[in-house]
Design a protein around this motif. Structure first.
Motif, mmCIF file in Angstrom:
data_model
loop_
_atom_site.group_PDB
_atom_site.id
_atom_site.type_symbol
_atom_site.label_atom_id
_atom_site.label_comp_id
_atom_site.label_asym_id
_atom_site.label_seq_id
_atom_site.Cartn_x
_atom_site.Cartn_y
_atom_site.Cartn_z
ATOM 1 N N MET A 1 1.064 -1.109 0.211
ATOM 2 C CA MET A 1 0.047 -0.020 -0.136
ATOM 3 C C MET A 1 0.948 1.469 0.116
ATOM 4 N N GLY A 2 0.602 2.165 -0.862
ATOM 5 C CA GLY A 2 1.335 3.373 -0.872
ATOM 6 C C GLY A 2 1.889 3.773 -2.389
ATOM 7 N N ASN A 3 2.305 4.785 -2.756
ATOM 8 C CA ASN A 3 2.638 5.148 -4.125
ATOM 9 C C ASN A 3 3.883 5.968 -4.055
ATOM 10 N N GLY A 4 4.760 5.681 -4.935
ATOM 11 C CA GLY A 4 6.029 6.260 -5.234
ATOM 12 C C GLY A 4 7.169 6.002 -4.290
ATOM 13 N N PHE A 5 8.325 6.719 -4.182
ATOM 14 C CA PHE A 5 9.496 6.482 -3.432
ATOM 15 C C PHE A 5 9.662 7.171 -2.211
ATOM 16 N N LEU A 6 9.875 6.448 -1.012
ATOM 17 C CA LEU A 6 9.729 7.083 0.236
ATOM 18 C C LEU A 6 11.204 7.444 0.577
ATOM 19 N N GLU A 7 11.488 8.614 1.015
ATOM 20 C CA GLU A 7 12.790 9.242 1.046
ATOM 21 C C GLU A 7 13.139 9.400 2.534
ATOM 22 N N GLY A 8 14.464 9.286 2.795
ATOM 23 C CA GLY A 8 15.214 9.887 4.112
ATOM 24 C C GLY A 8 14.951 8.946 5.209
ATOM 25 N N ILE A 9 14.723 7.555 4.822
ATOM 26 C CA ILE A 9 14.686 6.595 5.819
ATOM 27 C C ILE A 9 16.287 5.689 6.049
ATOM 28 N N GLN A 10 16.664 6.010 7.243
ATOM 29 C CA GLN A 10 17.966 5.471 7.685
ATOM 30 C C GLN A 10 18.116 4.484 8.767
ATOM 31 N N ASP A 11 16.869 4.175 9.453
ATOM 32 C CA ASP A 11 16.942 3.582 10.775
ATOM 33 C C ASP A 11 15.785 2.357 10.324
ATOM 34 N N LEU A 12 16.011 1.289 10.987
ATOM 35 C CA LEU A 12 15.122 -0.031 10.630
ATOM 36 C C LEU A 12 15.245 -0.554 12.026
ATOM 37 N N VAL A 13 13.752 -0.893 12.357
ATOM 38 C CA VAL A 13 13.513 -1.493 13.678
ATOM 39 C C VAL A 13 12.521 -2.793 13.294
ATOM 40 N N TYR A 14 13.038 -4.017 13.788
ATOM 41 C CA TYR A 14 12.495 -5.246 13.446
ATOM 42 C C TYR A 14 12.381 -5.974 14.823
ATOM 43 N N VAL A 15 11.127 -6.878 14.573
ATOM 44 C CA VAL A 15 10.914 -7.660 15.800
ATOM 45 C C VAL A 15 11.954 -9.085 15.624
ATOM 46 N N ARG A 16 12.698 -9.538 16.564
ATOM 47 C CA ARG A 16 13.601 -10.475 16.448
ATOM 48 C C ARG A 16 12.854 -11.938 16.218
ATOM 49 N N PRO A 17 12.968 -12.626 15.062
ATOM 50 C CA PRO A 17 12.167 -13.744 14.864
ATOM 51 C C PRO A 17 12.335 -14.866 16.114
ATOM 52 N N GLY A 18 13.537 -15.005 16.521
ATOM 53 C CA GLY A 18 13.917 -15.950 17.349
ATOM 54 C C GLY A 18 13.390 -15.807 18.701
ATOM 55 N N THR A 19 12.966 -14.645 19.180
ATOM 56 C CA THR A 19 12.304 -14.410 20.444
ATOM 57 C C THR A 19 10.972 -14.188 20.430
ATOM 58 N N PHE A 20 10.369 -14.189 19.286
ATOM 59 C CA PHE A 20 8.966 -13.627 19.235
ATOM 60 C C PHE A 20 7.910 -14.826 19.845
ATOM 61 N N SER A 21 7.084 -14.345 20.547
ATOM 62 C CA SER A 21 6.063 -15.079 20.899
ATOM 63 C C SER A 21 4.386 -14.265 21.033
ATOM 64 N N ARG A 22 3.695 -14.916 20.552
ATOM 65 C CA ARG A 22 2.390 -14.326 20.418
ATOM 66 C C ARG A 22 1.834 -14.053 22.019
ATOM 67 N N ALA A 23 2.364 -14.738 22.893
ATOM 68 C CA ALA A 23 1.874 -14.385 24.195
ATOM 69 C C ALA A 23 2.310 -13.278 24.781
ATOM 70 N N ARG A 24 3.325 -12.502 24.167
ATOM 71 C CA ARG A 24 4.107 -11.411 24.766
ATOM 72 C C ARG A 24 3.927 -10.247 23.655
ATOM 73 N N THR A 25 2.892 -10.316 22.906
ATOM 74 C CA THR A 25 2.854 -9.086 22.002
ATOM 75 C C THR A 25 2.748 -7.806 22.680
ATOM 76 N N ARG A 26 1.834 -7.588 23.768
ATOM 77 C CA ARG A 26 1.827 -6.294 24.500
ATOM 78 C C ARG A 26 3.132 -5.816 24.953
ATOM 79 N N GLU A 27 4.162 -6.687 25.567
ATOM 80 C CA GLU A 27 5.348 -6.305 25.882
ATOM 81 C C GLU A 27 6.117 -5.759 24.856
ATOM 82 N N ILE A 28 5.888 -6.502 23.415
ATOM 83 C CA ILE A 28 6.683 -5.892 22.176
ATOM 84 C C ILE A 28 6.269 -4.487 21.864
ATOM 85 N N ALA A 29 4.773 -4.454 22.112
ATOM 86 C CA ALA A 29 4.246 -3.073 21.696
ATOM 87 C C ALA A 29 5.023 -2.056 22.506
#
Length: 989
Positions: free
Chosen positions: A826-854
């Motif tokens: 979803m979205g159109n065009g090229f997004l500029e100026g993004i030099q930071d990336l935050v991701y949820v670590r797959p190895g520690t993800f648990s659906r029971a702890r999504t509120r903590e992740i939030a």
């Protein structure tokens, strides 16, 4: 309200209402005043005629004041008339060297039919003009007696003469015939008569009529026709005989060229013989009058110091401007009514002989027409003609009155009136200022439904906006100013502290009194919704930033019910300053002090089931589908529905998605296991025995399981079962197995034609808004034969599409350059100026702890201090169900410029298109990509991400900071998106 595109889609609505805006087609817009500068100064003391005339028009709430041009001589006037168009000429007798008698004829030569009024400056000058019959080309003669309202009367008299026949034929507008030959008397009396007619008409507007309707309905006031001779009066009577509401005349006036002292009685006999029910007022200095037996003649002495009051009394008692007075055959008063509501009450109560007496005399028609209720007058006339007597007459009149009052209020935002409000009122406002975004949308839909008769477009279904009261933004301003909380609320960051302070403050006295009157009529459960100035705007919709509160409104103590409603209103006001709203505003050009809040108080949609109340299903429809399945088109739209309250859908919870144009075709869940994991297993309802329990938007709400729905009988139309024996999903609830909400009875069966209804309404909404729209709705199924299903509109807002789509040269993508690619973007065009990336670590993800992740995401969002970043994680971001994704609030991801949603490994989660969170992503142009692990064209290079050095890590998150920007390319129209590694690009150079 009409639109060509809507006409093509919905058909041209049948015109049954009076075309008030078509009345008075001929107006005096340009007035030529022929007078010396000295005379004009003499008229108005200092020559400010235009200004004083404008003030008089404004005092009487008239829509316009004519433009006035003044010249000093007849020769100047004739030259100007040759070069310009005028609607009226008012001339003094002294017009330079030309004789005024010649001037009138010369004007008619230059502009045939142009009305010319001769205005004498004094009685002495008037005497010098005699005989007036020799004045050729002069429309009428008046004498100046020092009252500026004379100009208004002359202008309106000309307009009435030009428009009376047209308005009478088009809408049945009534006329008052005045027969008077004394220039001084009618020069003094006509201003009084016009002022009285206009003021009386203004006070008689029916309840349910808003300000704009009052303005336009003034055009339907009775017209005044002036005759000076017996012959003129007779011609006007014969022409307008069926349209006369009353006659005002002198005893003596010219007949056959000479003064006849018996002209008045002779003319009165003609009127009485031809139209016995037309009342006659005789104004004369002579008391010689011998009315016949049963004559409806009232005598007033012209010399009476109470002449104006006697004129007002005659208008109220005989012309229908006053109360409707029910009498019996002996003339005894049995009841009175001053508006349509009290008329309906009186018709129920008065003896039948009184009802028959007034019906036979045509009194209902006369009384209603003076009030500009022409359609209702005609309806009652037909009922009376068909059923002139008996209890059937009473039933017919009552049904017509009730239906009319319901129809008048159906498409109107009426002003709240403590005396005029009652439980059947459909849409009313309290206060001035804006209705806010949600209120505007509902008012618009309410009007659209009425204009195009959508309420009964589908047999057996009632489409409507629930009965609504809107507290406009002026009430919010009064509350904020009176409480002194503005500075505190803008600075305070603790939501609970803000809410406590607002609950401790008092609402404005006027609002409290209005809510008391409102609750005196209303006993059903209420939804109290936010409707801020910026909410649902086409550029930044603020979807879901403020809460909706449901209240049972069923306590026996009226003061307690008032307190509960007042607290709900104040909670909505407090949410204007909550941290989520402030964070959202920081992402916009707006400031928190610019935001204002209206409040929508609305009947809650649904049906009662024991201690709970909820609709059978509710949801969101969108006229544009960002992620269409194969064989479906984006413009066919998408819908999301759930059992119970629609909060489940808008909060991103478990729901069923479908294409309105193809509702039976599956849109999600690729295996029985996916179905089992994604399908709705519980639902929300209002707990009617809960008074204040729960937090935030869950106040007074209960989460119920499907066993409760089965017990209530609401699961069967929307349910299915999962059979573990053969790993299959079956429609209906008759088989053993795990119950699920599949909506099969709606999508595939004949329970309710939701796809057909939603398709039409989404197309109509998109056409009316000139852009794709999103609408929230609730459906309550009929519980008994003959009772219609209810489709309730709860909200409509435009969808924000952002910039035009740009093509992405995917063929130029080299292996290893992409962090991720997606075929659902979803979205159109090229997004500029993004030099930071935050991701949820797959190895520690648990659906029971999504509120903590939030919570961790929110902390990182604050650490980045507004720097744009790419956010990557599993499941549905912003979901209200923590088992479906990360339940972040908008304030926790406000800096995200693009979000990448991955599947959850052990289950497939369909991307949400009906949530408030999703709507806000669109509003800010946040890119949104969905990556499926089993998608042949989808890629997410987690090994590369894991290999990069982290700028910051938490238990569940990693933050990567790059020296070079990431390139994000999106084409939402083709559902393609790509995120490139630092230094890589799809653009040349």
């Amino acid at each position: 309200m009409r639109d060509r595109i809507l006409d093509d889609l919905l058909g041209i609505p049948e015109q049954t209402e009076t075309l008030y805006d078509s009345l008075i087609p001929k107006r005096v817009n340009n007035l030529l005043l022929v007078t010396s500068l000295y005379d004009s100064y003499t008229f108005i003391e200092d020559g400010r005629l235009s200004e004083m005339l404008l003030n008089e028009f404004m005092e009487l709430n008239l829509q316009y004041s004519p433009h006035i041009q003044r010249v000093s001589t007849a020769l100047e006037a004739l030259d100007l008339i040759t070069r310009m168009d005028f609607d009226l000429v008012i001339s003094m007798p002294r017009v330079g060297e030309m004789n005024v008698r010649e001037f009138g004829e010369r004007v008619q030569e230059r502009a045939p039919g142009l009305p010319v009024i001769l205005l004498a400056s004094s009685l002495r000058e008037l005497a010098q003009l005699q005989p007036l019959t020799d004045l050729k080309g002069i429309h009428d003669v008046f004498v100046w007696l020092g009252d500026v309202r004379l100009f208004l009367a002359m202008i309106k008299l000309v307009e009435d003469h030009l428009n009376a026949w047209h308005d009478a034929r088009l809408a049945g507008v009534k006329c008052i015939l005045v027969v008077e030959d004394s220039v001084p008397f009618y020069s003094a009396n006509l201003p009084e008569l016009y002022t009285e007619v206009m003021k009386q008409t203004l006070t008689l507007m029916a309840e349910g009529v808003n300000r704009s309707q009052r303005i336009i309905r003034r055009r339907a006031r009775p017209k005044i026709l002036l005759a000076h001779t017996f012959e003129q009066a007779l011609e006007l009577y014969r022409t307008f005989r069926e349209d006369l509401v009353g006659v005002i005349l002198d005893i003596a006036f010219p007949r056959e060229g000479r003064m006849d002292p018996a002209a008045g009685p002779a003319f009165a006999r003609i009127v009485e013989e031809g139209s016995r029910d037309i009342p006659i007022l005789v104004q004369s200095t002579s008391e010689f009058w011998s009315p016949g037996p049963g004559s409806a003649v009232t005598f007033v002495d012209k010399r009476s110091p109470d002449l104006r009051q006697e004129l007002r009394t005659f208008m109220q008692d005989y012309l229908g401007f006053g109360e409707f007075i029910f009498r019996d055959n002996l003339g005894t008063v049995v009841s009175k009514a001053d508006d349509l509501r009290s008329l309906e009450w009186s018709v129920q109560a008065v003896p039948l002989e009184s009802l028959e007496f007034h019906a036979a005399r045509g009194d209902f028609s006369k009384w209603l027409r003076v009030r500009t209720e022409f359609e209702l007058s005609g309806t009652l006339a037909r009922i009376i003609a068909r059923t002139p007597s008996g209890e059937e007459l009473r039933r017919g009149i009552l049904q017509a009155l009730h239906a009319h009052r319901a129809r008048v209020g159906a498409g109107v935002v009426a002003e709240f009136s403590p005396t005029g409000f009652e439980g059947s009122s459909r849409f009313v406002r309290l206060g001035t200022g804006s209705l806010g975004g949600k209120g505007r949308g509902l008012a618009f839909v309410n009007s659209l439904i009425t204009s195009y008769h959508l309420e009964n477009r589908f047999p057996g279904i009632r489409i409507a906006v629930p009965p609504t009261l809107v507290l406009a933004t002026s009430v919010f301003d009064q509350f904020m100013d009176g409480s002194g909380l503005r500075a505190f609320a803008q600075q305070e960051q603790d939501n609970d502290a803000i809410t406590r302070a607002f609950l401790a403050a008092d609402l404005p006295r006027e609002a409290v009194d209005a809510l008391w009157t409102f609750l005196d009529w209303i006993r059903y459960p209420l939804a109290v919704r936010s409707s801020s100035l910026l909410e649902d705007a086409s550029y930044q919709p603020f979807a879901g930033i403020y809460e909706t509160y449901m209240i049972p409104n069923n306590e026996e103590d009226p003061e307690l019910r008032l307190a509960r409603l007042g607290d709900a209103v104040k909670r909505v006001y407090a949410s204007t300053f909550h941290s989520e709203a402030k964070a959202y505003l920081q992402s916009t050009p707006n400031r928190v002090e610019e935001e204002k809040m209206a409040v929508v108080i609305q009947q809650m949609a649904g049906c009662r089931h024991g201690r709970y109340m909820y609709p059978d299903f509710a949801g969101v429809g969108r006229s544009l589908n960002f992620y269409p399945m194969p064989g479906m088109k984006p413009e066919e739209g998408v819908g999301s529905v759930a059992l119970g309250l629609g909060k489940t859908v808008v909060d991103g919870g478990r729901c069923a998605r479908f294409c309105p144009a193809q509702p039976a075709k599956p849109l999600q869940w690729f295996s029985p296991r996916d179905y089992l994991q994604n399908a709705q297993r519980e639902f929300l309802a209002l707990d009617l025995e809960s008074h204040g329990s729960g937090q935030g938007g869950m106040l007074n709400l209960a989460t119920l399981d499907l066993a409760a729905a089965r017990e209530h009988g609401t699961l069967y139309p929307v349910g299915g079962v999962y059979s573990p024996d053969n790993d299959a999903i079956y429609d209906g609830c008759s088989r053993p197995g795990v119950p699920l909400v599949t909506m099969a009875g709606v999508f595939k069966g004949g329970v309710f034609p939701l796809g057909e209804v939603l398709t039409l309404l989404l197309k109509a909404g998109a056409a009316a808004n000139s852009c794709p729209v999103e609408m929230e709705f609730a459906v309550t199924l009929s519980r008994s034969p003959g009772e219609p299903h209810a489709f309730d509109f709860l909200q409509i807002r435009p969808m924000v599409l952002g910039t035009d789509a740009q093509d992405i040269p995917m063929a130029a993508l080299r292996p290893g350059d992409a962090i991720c690619t997606s075929r659902m973007a979803m979205g159109n065009g090229f997004l500029e100026g993004i030099q930071d990336l935050v991701y949820v670590r797959p190895g520690t993800f648990s659906r029971a702890r999504t509120r903590e992740i939030a919570a961790e995401v929110g902390d990182l969002n604050r650490r980045l201090k507004g720097r744009p970043y790419l956010l990557v994680g599993p499941g549905r971001w912003g979901s209200g169900d923590p088992w479906l994704g990360i339940p972040v609030a908008w304030s926790q991801i406000a800096g995200a410029r693009c979000i990448v949603e991955t599947d959850m490994g052990d289950m497939h989660v369909d991307p949400s298109q009906g949530s408030h969170f999703f709507q806000n992503l669109m509003a800010f142009g946040v890119g949104y990509l969905t990556v499926e692990s089993q998608g042949r064209e989808d890629l997410l290079d987690f090994p590369w991400l894991e290999a990069q050095e982290a700028a910051h890590e938490t238990e569940h998150l990693r933050h990567l900071a790059f020296a070079a920007p990431l390139e994000v390319a999106l084409n939402g129209r083709r559902n393609r998106g790509v995120v490139l590694k630092p230094g890589c690009s799809l653009r040349g150079g």
